[in-house]
Design a protein around this motif. Structure first.
Motif, PDB file in Angstrom:
ATOM      1  N   LYS A 158     -59.822  18.495  -9.241  1.00  0.00           N
ATOM      2  CA  LYS A 158     -58.505  18.852  -8.750  1.00  0.00           C
ATOM      3  C   LYS A 158     -58.176  20.308  -9.082  1.00  0.00           C
ATOM      4  CE  LYS A 158     -56.186  14.352  -9.091  1.00  0.00           C
ATOM      5  NZ  LYS A 158     -55.027  13.638  -9.673  1.00  0.00           N
ATOM      6  N   PRO A 159     -57.517  21.022  -8.141  1.00  0.00           N
ATOM      7  CA  PRO A 159     -57.021  22.356  -8.505  1.00  0.00           C
ATOM      8  C   PRO A 159     -55.982  22.221  -9.609  1.00  0.00           C
ATOM      9  CG  PRO A 159     -56.130  21.661  -6.384  1.00  0.00           C
ATOM     10  CD  PRO A 159     -57.175  20.662  -6.755  1.00  0.00           C
ATOM     11  N   ARG A 160     -55.952  23.211 -10.508  1.00  0.00           N
ATOM     12  CA  ARG A 160     -55.090  23.120 -11.679  1.00  0.00           C
ATOM     13  C   ARG A 160     -54.183  24.331 -11.775  1.00  0.00           C
ATOM     14  NH1 ARG A 160     -57.851  22.722 -17.561  1.00  0.00           N
ATOM     15  NH2 ARG A 160     -57.961  20.498 -17.112  1.00  0.00           N
ATOM     16  N   ILE A 161     -52.948  24.094 -12.192  1.00  0.00           N
ATOM     17  CA  ILE A 161     -51.978  25.166 -12.407  1.00  0.00           C
ATOM     18  C   ILE A 161     -51.644  25.234 -13.887  1.00  0.00           C
ATOM     19  CG2 ILE A 161     -49.647  25.995 -11.932  1.00  0.00           C
ATOM     20  CD1 ILE A 161     -49.815  24.708  -9.213  1.00  0.00           C
TER      21      ILE A 161
ATOM     22  N   ALA B 238     -39.931  19.481 -16.902  1.00  0.00           N
ATOM     23  CA  ALA B 238     -39.222  18.741 -15.857  1.00  0.00           C
ATOM     24  C   ALA B 238     -39.523  19.336 -14.480  1.00  0.00           C
ATOM     25  CB  ALA B 238     -37.721  18.763 -16.126  1.00  0.00           C
ATOM     26  N   GLY B 239     -39.600  20.673 -14.395  1.00  0.00           N
ATOM     27  CA  GLY B 239     -39.931  21.322 -13.135  1.00  0.00           C
ATOM     28  C   GLY B 239     -41.352  21.020 -12.691  1.00  0.00           C
ATOM     29  N   ALA B 240     -42.287  21.036 -13.635  1.00  0.00           N
ATOM     30  CA  ALA B 240     -43.675  20.700 -13.304  1.00  0.00           C
ATOM     31  C   ALA B 240     -43.782  19.264 -12.804  1.00  0.00           C
ATOM     32  CB  ALA B 240     -44.569  20.915 -14.521  1.00  0.00           C
ATOM     33  N   ALA B 241     -43.000  18.373 -13.406  1.00  0.00           N
ATOM     34  CA  ALA B 241     -43.018  16.970 -12.985  1.00  0.00           C
ATOM     35  C   ALA B 241     -42.516  16.821 -11.550  1.00  0.00           C
ATOM     36  CB  ALA B 241     -42.168  16.129 -13.941  1.00  0.00           C
ATOM     37  N   LEU B 242     -41.442  17.550 -11.202  1.00  0.00           N
ATOM     38  CA  LEU B 242     -40.945  17.518  -9.827  1.00  0.00           C
ATOM     39  C   LEU B 242     -41.986  18.073  -8.856  1.00  0.00           C
ATOM     40  CD1 LEU B 242     -37.247  18.735 -10.249  1.00  0.00           C
ATOM     41  CD2 LEU B 242     -38.003  16.445  -9.612  1.00  0.00           C
ATOM     42  N   ALA B 243     -42.633  19.171  -9.254  1.00  0.00           N
ATOM     43  CA  ALA B 243     -43.635  19.792  -8.387  1.00  0.00           C
ATOM     44  C   ALA B 243     -44.827  18.873  -8.164  1.00  0.00           C
ATOM     45  CB  ALA B 243     -44.104  21.113  -8.995  1.00  0.00           C
ATOM     46  N   ARG B 244     -45.161  18.092  -9.174  1.00  0.00           N
ATOM     47  CA  ARG B 244     -46.312  17.178  -9.046  1.00  0.00           C
ATOM     48  C   ARG B 244     -46.096  16.168  -7.920  1.00  0.00           C
ATOM     49  NH1 ARG B 244     -47.368  12.168 -10.627  1.00  0.00           N
ATOM     50  NH2 ARG B 244     -49.560  11.556 -10.790  1.00  0.00           N
TER      51      ARG B 244
ATOM     52  N   PRO C 193     -49.469  16.030  -5.346  1.00  0.00           N
ATOM     53  CA  PRO C 193     -50.126  15.051  -6.223  1.00  0.00           C
ATOM     54  C   PRO C 193     -51.604  15.329  -6.457  1.00  0.00           C
ATOM     55  CG  PRO C 193     -49.710  14.117  -4.044  1.00  0.00           C
ATOM     56  CD  PRO C 193     -48.996  15.418  -4.092  1.00  0.00           C
ATOM     57  N   ASP C 194     -52.210  16.188  -5.636  1.00  0.00           N
ATOM     58  CA  ASP C 194     -53.634  16.494  -5.805  1.00  0.00           C
ATOM     59  C   ASP C 194     -53.887  17.541  -6.888  1.00  0.00           C
ATOM     60  OD1 ASP C 194     -54.267  14.704  -3.811  1.00  0.00           O
ATOM     61  OD2 ASP C 194     -54.228  16.227  -2.230  1.00  0.00           O
ATOM     62  N   PHE C 195     -52.822  18.104  -7.456  1.00  0.00           N
ATOM     63  CA  PHE C 195     -52.978  19.138  -8.478  1.00  0.00           C
ATOM     64  C   PHE C 195     -52.893  18.526  -9.873  1.00  0.00           C
ATOM     65  CE2 PHE C 195     -52.441  21.888  -4.990  1.00  0.00           C
ATOM     66  CZ  PHE C 195     -52.767  23.179  -5.379  1.00  0.00           C
ATOM     67  N   SER C 196     -53.598  19.169 -10.806  1.00  0.00           N
ATOM     68  CA  SER C 196     -53.441  18.841 -12.221  1.00  0.00           C
ATOM     69  C   SER C 196     -52.827  20.052 -12.918  1.00  0.00           C
ATOM     70  CB  SER C 196     -54.789  18.489 -12.855  1.00  0.00           C
ATOM     71  OG  SER C 196     -55.672  19.593 -12.814  1.00  0.00           O
ATOM     72  N   PHE C 197     -52.463  19.900 -14.203  1.00  0.00           N
ATOM     73  CA  PHE C 197     -51.729  20.945 -14.894  1.00  0.00           C
ATOM     74  C   PHE C 197     -52.296  21.196 -16.284  1.00  0.00           C
ATOM     75  CE2 PHE C 197     -48.999  19.113 -11.742  1.00  0.00           C
ATOM     76  CZ  PHE C 197     -48.354  20.199 -11.179  1.00  0.00           C
TER      77      PHE C 197
ATOM     78  N   GLY D  57     -46.009  10.347 -15.429  1.00  0.00           N
ATOM     79  CA  GLY D  57     -46.899  10.732 -14.337  1.00  0.00           C
ATOM     80  C   GLY D  57     -47.494  12.107 -14.554  1.00  0.00           C
ATOM     81  N   LEU D  58     -46.674  13.039 -14.994  1.00  0.00           N
ATOM     82  CA  LEU D  58     -47.166  14.383 -15.288  1.00  0.00           C
ATOM     83  C   LEU D  58     -48.110  14.348 -16.479  1.00  0.00           C
ATOM     84  CD1 LEU D  58     -47.074  17.478 -14.855  1.00  0.00           C
ATOM     85  CD2 LEU D  58     -45.100  17.534 -16.399  1.00  0.00           C
ATOM     86  N   ARG D  59     -47.783  13.547 -17.465  1.00  0.00           N
ATOM     87  CA  ARG D  59     -48.645  13.445 -18.658  1.00  0.00           C
ATOM     88  C   ARG D  59     -50.048  13.027 -18.280  1.00  0.00           C
ATOM     89  NH1 ARG D  59     -51.401  14.531 -21.935  1.00  0.00           N
ATOM     90  NH2 ARG D  59     -51.414  14.105 -24.177  1.00  0.00           N
ATOM     91  N   ALA D  60     -50.162  12.092 -17.343  1.00  0.00           N
ATOM     92  CA  ALA D  60     -51.473  11.599 -16.930  1.00  0.00           C
ATOM     93  C   ALA D  60     -52.275  12.654 -16.175  1.00  0.00           C
ATOM     94  CB  ALA D  60     -51.300  10.355 -16.065  1.00  0.00           C
ATOM     95  N   ALA D  61     -51.561  13.630 -15.587  1.00  0.00           N
ATOM     96  CA  ALA D  61     -52.245  14.650 -14.786  1.00  0.00           C
ATOM     97  C   ALA D  61     -52.352  15.977 -15.517  1.00  0.00           C
ATOM     98  CB  ALA D  61     -51.494  14.857 -13.468  1.00  0.00           C
ATOM     99  N   SER D  62     -52.096  15.974 -16.827  1.00  0.00           N
ATOM    100  CA  SER D  62     -52.022  17.242 -17.560  1.00  0.00           C
ATOM    101  C   SER D  62     -52.906  17.263 -18.796  1.00  0.00           C
ATOM    102  CB  SER D  62     -50.576  17.513 -17.993  1.00  0.00           C
ATOM    103  OG  SER D  62     -49.720  17.601 -16.891  1.00  0.00           O
ATOM    104  N   GLU D  63     -53.262  18.495 -19.152  1.00  0.00           N
ATOM    105  CA  GLU D  63     -53.925  18.775 -20.429  1.00  0.00           C
ATOM    106  C   GLU D  63     -53.038  19.756 -21.180  1.00  0.00           C
ATOM    107  OE1 GLU D  63     -57.845  21.195 -22.096  1.00  0.00           O
ATOM    108  OE2 GLU D  63     -57.842  20.434 -20.047  1.00  0.00           O
ATOM    109  N   ILE D  64     -52.939  19.590 -22.484  1.00  0.00           N
ATOM    110  CA  ILE D  64     -52.115  20.480 -23.301  1.00  0.00           C
ATOM    111  C   ILE D  64     -53.013  21.441 -24.072  1.00  0.00           C
ATOM    112  CG2 ILE D  64     -50.436  20.632 -25.170  1.00  0.00           C
ATOM    113  CD1 ILE D  64     -49.550  17.794 -24.457  1.00  0.00           C
ATOM    114  N   GLN D  65     -52.670  22.712 -24.026  1.00  0.00           N
ATOM    115  CA  GLN D  65     -53.356  23.720 -24.836  1.00  0.00           C
ATOM    116  C   GLN D  65     -52.351  24.261 -25.849  1.00  0.00           C
ATOM    117  OE1 GLN D  65     -55.272  26.922 -22.702  1.00  0.00           O
ATOM    118  NE2 GLN D  65     -55.509  28.171 -24.537  1.00  0.00           N
TER     119      GLN D  65
END
Length: 347
Positions: A2-5, A21-27, A31-35, A53-61
């Motif tokens: 998936k493309p990632r932002i 919250a904004g990233a969650a709305l954008a997702r 839906p094909d993007f990860s974060f 939903g955002l948590r499942a599509a995200s990685e934290i650095q």
């Protein structure tokens, strides 16, 4: 994959909560993007509890450092590797992310991005482009809005090419209408740089744009042009004037409608129209300025943006990834390299 932002979660007036919250709305829109969420891990994880939903599509650095709102670009550059902004940009450079979004210090974001990503071959300077509302259906692309306080004729021609490429992505125009911001519409008006740029653009009929001469700042909202080009100083002044006028109108209406019982009744009758006006003038609906000309996609969200505004900025980044902004600008430049004058070679 998936493309990632990459999201600088620590930027902006409201910080982590609004960025997440904004990233969650954008997702939901993409839906094909990860974060990649960059910043204080504890605070990010706390904010993600409301957005599974955002948590499942995200990685934290995890990154401890934050670029201050009043920090000078030179200071921010020195500590780029230890800040959330710097690491979000680094993710684009390394290929770990396809784009970066930050609500932080504009000057620092520009300086870090330019050093890390460099400019596209054929572009001397990047420019900050944003969307302004107009009376027509589509917004106006305007650049430069502060990345370069001065710009010569070659820079202005490059800005025109980049702005036209951005407009084609947003609205599908074959040849967007382009004008240069000036103090008048007559050919003899303005600085030598503006007149030289206008001459070069007028001669280059094969450019993927339709150059229509000069425009003045009071015409920006008319919808008569698709792209307006300026140096960063003039563009930033014009942008702030437009934003100030929008706030003045909304505040004046609010005051007028609350001044008496009759005014309040009038407000109830006219509410559909005033709500439409409020929506049209709301900067959150036009949020997401882009640093055009970099060899990577970086989007600047307004520091005061709410979750909806951040979502719009993230959506801009996703759209530019999907439509291959860098390639589109590169293609335009390779086709018209001869039309862009070299420094000191403009007549």
């Amino acid at each position: 994959m998936k493309p990632r932002i990459a999201i600088d979660a620590m930027g902006g007036d409201e910080g982590v909560r609004v960025m997440i919250a904004g990233a969650a709305l954008a997702r939901h829109r993409h839906p094909d993007f990860s974060f990649l969420l960059v910043g204080d891990q504890t605070r990010i994880e706390a904010a993600l509890e409301n957005h599974p939903g955002l948590r499942a599509a995200s990685e934290i650095q995890h990154v401890d450092g934050v670029v201050g709102s009043d920090e000078k670009p030179t200071q921010a550059i020195r500590k780029a590797k230890s800040t959330s902004m710097g690491q979000a940009i680094e993710a684009v450079k390394s290929g770990a992310a396809s784009a970066a979004v930050s609500s932080g210090n504009t000057g620092a974001l520009m300086a870090m991005s330019k050093i890390a990503l460099r400019t596209i071959p054929g572009i001397d300077r990047p420019a900050l482009a944003a969307l302004l509302p107009t009376l027509e259906d589509n917004d106006l692309v305007m650049l430069d809005l502060g990345a370069n306080t001065e710009a010569d004729a070659r820079n202005l021609v490059e800005f025109a090419v980049m702005g036209a490429a951005y407009s084609r992505i947003l609205y599908g125009y074959g040849r967007p209408r382009v004008k240069l911001l000036n103090i008048g519409t007559e050919d003899m008006k303005g600085t030598e740089e503006l007149r030289d740029a206008a001459a070069a653009l007028s001669r280059a009929d094969h450019l993927p744009l339709h150059f229509q001469g000069f425009t003045e700042a009071d015409k920006l909202s008319r919808g008569e042009v698709d792209v307006v080009v300026s140096d960063g100083f003039s563009g930033n002044v014009a942008l702030k004037a437009v934003e100030g006028a929008a706030r003045f109108v909304t505040d004046l209406l609010r005051s007028a409608f609350s001044s008496s019982v009759r005014s309040k009744i009038g407000f109830l009758i006219s509410r559909p129209a005033t709500e439409l006006l409020r929506h049209h003038l709301d900067p959150n609906n036009h949020n997401g300025a882009v640093f055009l000309g970099l060899n990577g996609i970086v989007v600047k969200s307004h520091g005061s943006a709410d979750a909806k505004g951040v979502a719009n900025a993230v959506a801009v980044a996703a759209r530019l990834v999907e439509d291959s902004l860098i390639d589109r600008i590169g293609e335009s430049l390779s086709d018209i390299a001869a039309a862009i004058p070299k420094k000191g070679d403009v007549a």
